[in-house]
Design an enzyme around this catalytic site. Structure first.
Site, PDB file in Angstrom:
ATOM      1  N   GLY A 158     -17.492  41.712  14.787  1.00 29.40           N
ATOM      2  CA  GLY A 158     -17.173  43.302  14.898  1.00 29.40           C
ATOM      3  C   GLY A 158     -18.568  43.845  15.601  1.00 29.40           C
ATOM      4  N   CYS A 159     -18.291  45.200  15.988  1.00 32.76           N
ATOM      5  CA  CYS A 159     -19.419  45.999  16.588  1.00 32.76           C
ATOM      6  C   CYS A 159     -20.623  46.012  16.109  1.00 32.76           C
ATOM      7  CB  CYS A 159     -18.477  47.465  16.969  1.00 32.76           C
ATOM      8  SG  CYS A 159     -18.168  48.261  15.588  1.00 32.76           S
ATOM      9  N   TYR A 160     -20.798  46.485  14.843  1.00 34.66           N
ATOM     10  CA  TYR A 160     -21.962  46.384  14.031  1.00 34.66           C
ATOM     11  C   TYR A 160     -22.812  45.148  14.105  1.00 34.66           C
ATOM     12  CZ  TYR A 160     -21.888  51.393  12.637  1.00 34.66           C
ATOM     13  OH  TYR A 160     -21.729  52.854  12.650  1.00 34.66           O
ATOM     14  N   THR A 162     -22.176  42.834  15.767  1.00 29.50           N
ATOM     15  CA  THR A 162     -22.677  42.199  17.209  1.00 29.50           C
ATOM     16  C   THR A 162     -24.073  42.719  17.645  1.00 29.50           C
ATOM     17  OG1 THR A 162     -20.434  41.701  18.096  1.00 29.50           O
ATOM     18  CG2 THR A 162     -22.186  42.179  19.717  1.00 29.50           C
ATOM     19  N   ALA A 163     -24.275  43.816  17.519  1.00 30.19           N
ATOM     20  CA  ALA A 163     -25.443  44.643  17.950  1.00 30.19           C
ATOM     21  C   ALA A 163     -26.618  44.103  17.187  1.00 30.19           C
ATOM     22  CB  ALA A 163     -25.210  46.118  18.162  1.00 30.19           C
TER      23      ALA A 163
END
Length: 355
Positions: A158-160, A162-163
């Site tokens: 997911g996006c959160y 990943t970062a």
């Protein structure tokens, strides 16, 4: 050779981003796009930016053509992917799933956070986790499956997560952090991260000129972050919504072990550079520099900035990504490149708009 691919859920923001990337990819032929709500509607009529670039029209999610493709990208809500993945795999189609359905290793954890039983938990044992910089072995195994003529299932991060993970994982894996210490994550995302459907929170009148925390102590990306970092019940994750269309910034505060107290920011930067030396999409900034979302919008790059606070004994690691690209569609294409034996950067935008 062009690989024939399809996008299920192409009308959503992540799905549209997939279409953008796949149409420009030199090795993929986009053969099908689906949206049950837009059957027979031309993609360019929904997204006018594609006028003159494609005549593709939406078909239904159960379009039989999907079963004849080399790979299918699923840009659908959680639970929906579970209803499609087993059938596609049974027809020999590799699946790159952008949803949360196959990310978590433990089906009980999935049920606890998503309030629904997992209907194909056996696939959790064989799926690859789609975060190339941290799960190269998983994707190498998926690559071997493809070479052997078998379909692969890749659960894209997911996006959160990943970062956050790209910012924090090197420090944890190098043993810099105090055992069992809490990991504090403050992350900010643009409104496209909430999906295409408008809510009272994402409506322009609510989101404009406002920043707010949401999902505090209960956001569903928490167990995924803890799984990647190997830090169960240690992550305090507070996401925020900002009046941006695209972009995600995650700042992670890590308590350093006493043996790492002599670490300087310059030391941390050098170590991170070495950690990501074989990861061309993870870019560690020089000491004193911090990333911004504007530098990565439209790209599949992740920029990472580091600062050591000797006074408090913490490392602050910040990562910026485009939530729709590196955080979703671009990551899926990056994973597909690897599984299909292409350069992982193939067809992906790497440089943002300078202004």
């Amino acid at each position: 050779m062009a690989y024939r691919v399809g996008v299920v859920g192409a009308a959503g923001y992540a799905g549209a981003e997939l279409v953008r990337l796949l149409l420009a990819h030199p090795d993929f032929e986009l053969a099908a796009i689906t949206s049950n709500a837009d059957i027979n509607v031309r993609f360019a009529d929904v997204y006018p930016a594609f006028a003159g670039e494609t005549d593709l029209a939406f078909t239904a999610h159960d379009d039989p053509v999907l079963e004849s493709l080399d790979a299918v990208f699923l840009a659908v809500p959680h639970t929906a992917a579970m209803g499609m993945v087993p059938g596609l795999l049974s027809h020999g189609v590799s699946v790159f799933d952008l949803s949360a359905d196959y990310r978590l290793d433990d089906p009980d954890v999935y049920e606890a956070w998503y309030a629904t039983p997992h209907t194909s938990p056996e696939l959790l044992k064989t799926r690859a986790f789609g975060l190339p910089e941290l799960y190269a072995e998983d994707l190498a195994s998926a690559r071997a499956q493809h070479v052997a003529g078998e379909p692969a299932l890749i659960a894209c991060a997911g996006c959160y997560p990943t970062a956050t993970s790209l910012a924090a994982a090197p420090a944890l894996r190098m043993g810099w952090c105090r055992a069992q210490s809490l990991i504090v994550v403050d992350a900010i995302s643009g409104v496209t991260g909430a999906g295409k459907g408008c809510t009272s929170r994402t409506h322009f009148c609510s989101a404009d000129e406002s920043v707010e925390a949401y999902g505090v102590c209960k956001h569903r990306h928490t167990p995924e972050i803890e799984q990647i970092l190997g830090a169960r019940d240690r992550v305090i994750f507070t996401p925020h919504l900002a009046p941006l269309k695209r972009g995600l910034l995650s700042t992670v505060t890590l308590q350093l072990d006493e043996d790492a107290h002599a670490l300087s920011t310059e030391d941390a930067v050098r170590a991170y550079e070495e950690f990501y030396a074989a990861s061309p999409l993870a870019k560690v900034l020089p000491a004193g520099a911090m990333p911004s979302t504007s530098s990565v919008v439209g790209t599949c790059s992740c920029q990472i900035g580091l600062a050591v606070d000797k006074r408090t004994g913490v490392l602050v690691a910040t990562a910026a990504i485009d939530n729709l690209c590196k955080g979703a569609a671009g990551q899926a294409v990056q994973c597909a490149n690897i599984v299909l034996g292409l350069d992982e950067r193939r067809g992906l935008p790497l440089v943002g708009m300078p202004v």
